[in-house]
Design a protein around this motif. Structure first.
Motif, PDB file in Angstrom:
ATOM      1  N   MET A   1     109.865  13.633  11.806  1.00 10.31           N
ATOM      2  CA  MET A   1     109.350  13.479  13.150  1.00 10.31           C
ATOM      3  C   MET A   1     107.859  13.158  13.070  1.00 10.31           C
ATOM      4  N   ARG A   2     107.435  12.123  13.792  1.00  9.63           N
ATOM      5  CA  ARG A   2     106.031  11.733  13.800  1.00  9.63           C
ATOM      6  C   ARG A   2     105.244  12.634  14.739  1.00  9.63           C
ATOM      7  N   PRO A   3     104.077  13.059  14.322  1.00  9.15           N
ATOM      8  CA  PRO A   3     103.259  13.893  15.208  1.00  9.15           C
ATOM      9  C   PRO A   3     102.768  13.088  16.414  1.00  9.15           C
ATOM     10  N   ASN A   4     102.639  13.752  17.497  1.00  8.81           N
ATOM     11  CA  ASN A   4     102.131  13.134  18.713  1.00  8.81           C
ATOM     12  C   ASN A   4     100.604  13.082  18.625  1.00  8.81           C
ATOM     13  N   PRO A   5      99.979  11.891  18.648  1.00  8.05           N
ATOM     14  CA  PRO A   5      98.522  11.795  18.519  1.00  8.05           C
ATOM     15  C   PRO A   5      97.769  12.448  19.672  1.00  8.05           C
ATOM     16  N   LEU A   6      98.431  12.621  20.806  1.00  7.74           N
ATOM     17  CA  LEU A   6      97.783  13.265  21.938  1.00  7.74           C
ATOM     18  C   LEU A   6      97.458  14.725  21.638  1.00  7.74           C
ATOM     19  N   LEU A   7      98.275  15.371  20.796  1.00  3.30           N
ATOM     20  CA  LEU A   7      98.007  16.770  20.445  1.00  3.30           C
ATOM     21  C   LEU A   7      96.605  16.921  19.863  1.00  3.30           C
ATOM     22  N   LYS A   8      96.231  16.055  18.943  1.00  4.31           N
ATOM     23  CA  LYS A   8      94.899  16.133  18.328  1.00  4.31           C
ATOM     24  C   LYS A   8      93.802  15.887  19.361  1.00  4.31           C
ATOM     25  N   LYS A   9      94.027  14.921  20.251  1.00  7.17           N
ATOM     26  CA  LYS A   9      93.041  14.629  21.295  1.00  7.17           C
ATOM     27  C   LYS A   9      92.816  15.842  22.194  1.00  7.17           C
ATOM     28  N   LEU A  10      93.851  16.645  22.360  1.00  6.61           N
ATOM     29  CA  LEU A  10      93.743  17.843  23.187  1.00  6.61           C
ATOM     30  C   LEU A  10      93.272  19.067  22.404  1.00  6.61           C
ATOM     31  N   GLY A  11      92.985  18.865  21.116  1.00  5.05           N
ATOM     32  CA  GLY A  11      92.471  19.957  20.307  1.00  5.05           C
ATOM     33  C   GLY A  11      93.525  20.817  19.646  1.00  5.05           C
ATOM     34  N   HIS A  12      94.734  20.289  19.495  1.00  2.00           N
ATOM     35  CA  HIS A  12      95.831  21.043  18.901  1.00  2.00           C
ATOM     36  C   HIS A  12      96.235  20.419  17.569  1.00  2.00           C
ATOM     37  N   SER A  13      97.032  21.145  16.813  1.00  2.00           N
ATOM     38  CA  SER A  13      97.500  20.633  15.522  1.00  2.00           C
ATOM     39  C   SER A  13      98.751  19.781  15.709  1.00  2.00           C
ATOM     40  N   ASP A  14      99.145  19.087  14.643  1.00  2.00           N
ATOM     41  CA  ASP A  14     100.343  18.238  14.671  1.00  2.00           C
ATOM     42  C   ASP A  14     101.623  19.031  14.922  1.00  2.00           C
ATOM     43  N   THR A  15     101.607  20.309  14.613  1.00  3.44           N
ATOM     44  CA  THR A  15     102.822  21.117  14.751  1.00  3.44           C
ATOM     45  C   THR A  15     102.850  21.950  16.037  1.00  3.44           C
ATOM     46  N   ASP A  16     101.763  21.947  16.786  1.00  3.60           N
ATOM     47  CA  ASP A  16     101.757  22.687  18.049  1.00  3.60           C
ATOM     48  C   ASP A  16     102.720  22.054  19.040  1.00  3.60           C
ATOM     49  N   ARG A  17     103.268  22.867  19.896  1.00  2.27           N
ATOM     50  CA  ARG A  17     104.115  22.400  20.980  1.00  2.27           C
ATOM     51  C   ARG A  17     103.479  22.871  22.280  1.00  2.27           C
ATOM     52  N   LEU A  18     103.398  21.982  23.244  1.00  2.00           N
ATOM     53  CA  LEU A  18     102.762  22.299  24.519  1.00  2.00           C
ATOM     54  C   LEU A  18     103.774  22.194  25.648  1.00  2.00           C
ATOM     55  N   VAL A  19     103.564  22.988  26.652  1.00  7.83           N
ATOM     56  CA  VAL A  19     104.379  22.916  27.851  1.00  7.83           C
ATOM     57  C   VAL A  19     103.430  22.728  29.025  1.00  7.83           C
ATOM     58  N   ILE A  20     103.701  21.708  29.809  1.00  9.29           N
ATOM     59  CA  ILE A  20     102.938  21.489  31.031  1.00  9.29           C
ATOM     60  C   ILE A  20     103.867  21.842  32.184  1.00  9.29           C
ATOM     61  N   ILE A  21     103.486  22.849  32.936  1.00  6.39           N
ATOM     62  CA  ILE A  21     104.282  23.241  34.093  1.00  6.39           C
ATOM     63  C   ILE A  21     103.613  22.638  35.316  1.00  6.39           C
ATOM     64  N   HIS A  22     104.314  21.707  35.921  1.00 10.33           N
ATOM     65  CA  HIS A  22     103.802  20.941  37.049  1.00 10.33           C
ATOM     66  C   HIS A  22     104.486  21.405  38.325  1.00 10.33           C
ATOM     67  N   THR A  23     103.709  21.652  39.359  1.00  5.96           N
ATOM     68  CA  THR A  23     104.272  22.049  40.644  1.00  5.96           C
ATOM     69  C   THR A  23     104.110  20.907  41.641  1.00  5.96           C
ATOM     70  N   ASP A  24     104.962  20.901  42.612  1.00  6.20           N
ATOM     71  CA  ASP A  24     105.038  19.776  43.528  1.00  6.20           C
ATOM     72  C   ASP A  24     104.938  20.254  44.971  1.00  6.20           C
ATOM     73  N   ASP A  25     104.717  19.327  45.882  1.00  6.26           N
ATOM     74  CA  ASP A  25     104.721  19.574  47.326  1.00  6.26           C
ATOM     75  C   ASP A  25     103.557  20.448  47.785  1.00  6.26           C
ATOM     76  N   ILE A  26     102.447  20.428  47.060  1.00  9.33           N
ATOM     77  CA  ILE A  26     101.285  21.224  47.466  1.00  9.33           C
ATOM     78  C   ILE A  26     100.750  20.651  48.780  1.00  9.33           C
ATOM     79  N   GLY A  27     100.538  21.515  49.752  1.00  8.84           N
ATOM     80  CA  GLY A  27     100.072  21.105  51.068  1.00  8.84           C
ATOM     81  C   GLY A  27     101.182  20.984  52.092  1.00  8.84           C
ATOM     82  N   MET A  28     102.423  21.096  51.651  1.00 10.74           N
ATOM     83  CA  MET A  28     103.538  21.028  52.584  1.00 10.74           C
ATOM     84  C   MET A  28     103.480  22.204  53.564  1.00 10.74           C
ATOM     85  N   CYS A  29     103.096  23.363  53.053  1.00 14.17           N
ATOM     86  CA  CYS A  29     102.960  24.547  53.890  1.00 14.17           C
ATOM     87  C   CYS A  29     101.844  25.418  53.295  1.00 14.17           C
TER      88      CYS A  29
END
Length: 142
Positions: A1-29
């Protein structure tokens, strides 16, 4: 598996795994704004998307201005699915745009948007939504 180059740009190692939890509908209520703020401050969520045509958009914009590091995008909004809680386009009130239902709100369901909305009206509406967010001081990231 090729490392994701974005990991290094974000300050992480090639073996780190990141989770981005995105929420939606902000401002609906109001609850969507407060929940986003609480969860963001606690570190549970990473990003969100604001709905600029919705009633609580001004509160969401204020929250973003007070917290510049927040990762906030714009949720492209072209329908309003609730029965008794609705919102309308911000770019036009012209029924010929195809963006409005018989009551003057966005169509309730996406099929009606596909069937009625004019392509140029959709483009104008989505641009207006992004411009509204930028004008309100949100550093739109996505």
């Amino acid at each position: 598996m090729r490392p994701n180059p974005l990991l290094k740009k974000l300050g992480h190692s090639d073996t780190d795994r990141l989770v981005i939890i995105h929420t939606d509908d902000i401002g609906m209520c109001q609850a969507s704004v407060q929940a986003f703020k609480n969860l963001w401050e606690f570190g549970t969520i990473s990003s969100g998307a604001v709905m600029t045509p919705c009633p609580w958009f001004p509160a969401a914009a204020e929250m973003c201005r007070q917290n510049p590091p927040m990762d906030m995008g714009v949720h492209a909004t072209l329908n309003s699915e609730w029965d008794a809680y609705r919102w309308s386009p911000i770019s036009t009130r012209d029924p010929q745009s195809g963006l409005l239902d018989k009551d003057g709100y966005f169509h309730q369901w996406q099929d009606a948007v596909y069937e009625n909305a004019k392509e140029d009206a959709v483009a104008a509406e989505l641009n207006a939504q992004v411009e509204r967010a930028l004008a309100a001081g949100i550093d739109v990231t996505h």
